[in-house]
Write a protein that holds these residues in place. Structure first.
Motif, mmCIF file in Angstrom:
data_model
loop_
_atom_site.group_PDB
_atom_site.id
_atom_site.type_symbol
_atom_site.label_atom_id
_atom_site.label_comp_id
_atom_site.label_asym_id
_atom_site.label_seq_id
_atom_site.Cartn_x
_atom_site.Cartn_y
_atom_site.Cartn_z
ATOM 1 N N TRP A 1 3.458 1.859 -4.287
ATOM 2 C CA TRP A 1 3.870 0.593 -3.691
ATOM 3 C C TRP A 1 4.801 -0.164 -4.615
ATOM 4 C CZ3 TRP A 1 -1.029 1.827 -5.319
ATOM 5 C CH2 TRP A 1 -1.509 1.136 -6.437
ATOM 6 N N THR B 1 3.306 -2.367 4.969
ATOM 7 C CA THR B 1 3.192 -3.480 4.034
ATOM 8 C C THR B 1 1.739 -3.644 3.624
ATOM 9 O OG1 THR B 1 2.970 -5.084 5.833
ATOM 10 C CG2 THR B 1 5.196 -4.698 4.967
ATOM 11 N N TRP B 2 1.535 -4.295 2.482
ATOM 12 C CA TRP B 2 0.189 -4.544 1.971
ATOM 13 C C TRP B 2 0.119 -5.968 1.463
ATOM 14 C CZ3 TRP B 2 -0.362 -5.885 -3.194
ATOM 15 C CH2 TRP B 2 0.750 -5.659 -4.005
ATOM 16 N N GLY C 1 3.674 -6.420 -0.704
ATOM 17 C CA GLY C 1 4.906 -5.644 -0.761
ATOM 18 C C GLY C 1 4.863 -4.496 0.231
ATOM 19 N N ASN C 2 5.608 -3.468 -0.086
ATOM 20 C CA ASN C 2 5.700 -2.262 0.731
ATOM 21 C C ASN C 2 4.904 -1.136 0.073
ATOM 22 O OD1 ASN C 2 7.748 -3.286 2.633
ATOM 23 N ND2 ASN C 2 8.999 -3.390 0.797
ATOM 24 N N LYS D 1 3.577 0.538 9.383
ATOM 25 C CA LYS D 1 4.860 0.302 10.063
ATOM 26 C C LYS D 1 5.476 1.585 10.605
ATOM 27 C CE LYS D 1 4.878 -4.089 9.075
ATOM 28 N NZ LYS D 1 4.671 -5.107 10.077
#
Length: 119
Positions: free
Chosen positions: A118, A81-82, A98-99, A67
């Motif tokens: 994360w 994000t993942w 999540g991030n 991002k």
């Protein structure tokens, strides 16, 4: 670091293929992986073992979306994000996401992950 999208795609390919010895090479010698709520893994070997444990729980499909990137000389902070999915030992689907944040440093001509975390 315009090529970070390629770097992230390579991370996903290596994890998804279970090629953790090559995945370890993406991390600097003093790197840390700090999972949400978990104990940190330090150094490429420990990091490889950490991700082997993730895969052994049936979580074998990972996808990163980049991002943002902030580059300052030989350091890059990448965010995104993942998503991680697979099946548990009972064959039931499981999915998480999540991030994430990566801090990378240049080692010669290569970028290496210094910090990976994360939520």
């Amino acid at each position: 670091m315009a090529d970070f999208h390629d770097f992230a795609a390579q991370w996903d390919r290596l994890f998804n293929a279970g090629d953790l010895s090559k995945l370890e090479t993406l991390y600097a010698s003093g790197a840390s992986v700090i999972p949400a709520g978990g104990a940190p893994a330090k150094g490429p070997s420990e990091i490889g073992k950490f991700f082997a444990g993730v895969r052994s729980n049936g979580l074998t499909r990972h996808e990163i979306a980049v991002k943002s990137l902030a580059e300052r000389g030989d350091t890059v902070v990448a965010t995104g994000t993942w998503a991680l999915s697979g099946a548990n030992s009972a064959g039931e689907a499981q999915a998480f996401g999540g991030n994430w944040v990566n801090v990378l440093g240049r080692e010669g001509d290569a970028w290496k992950i210094l910090l990976h975390t994360w939520n």
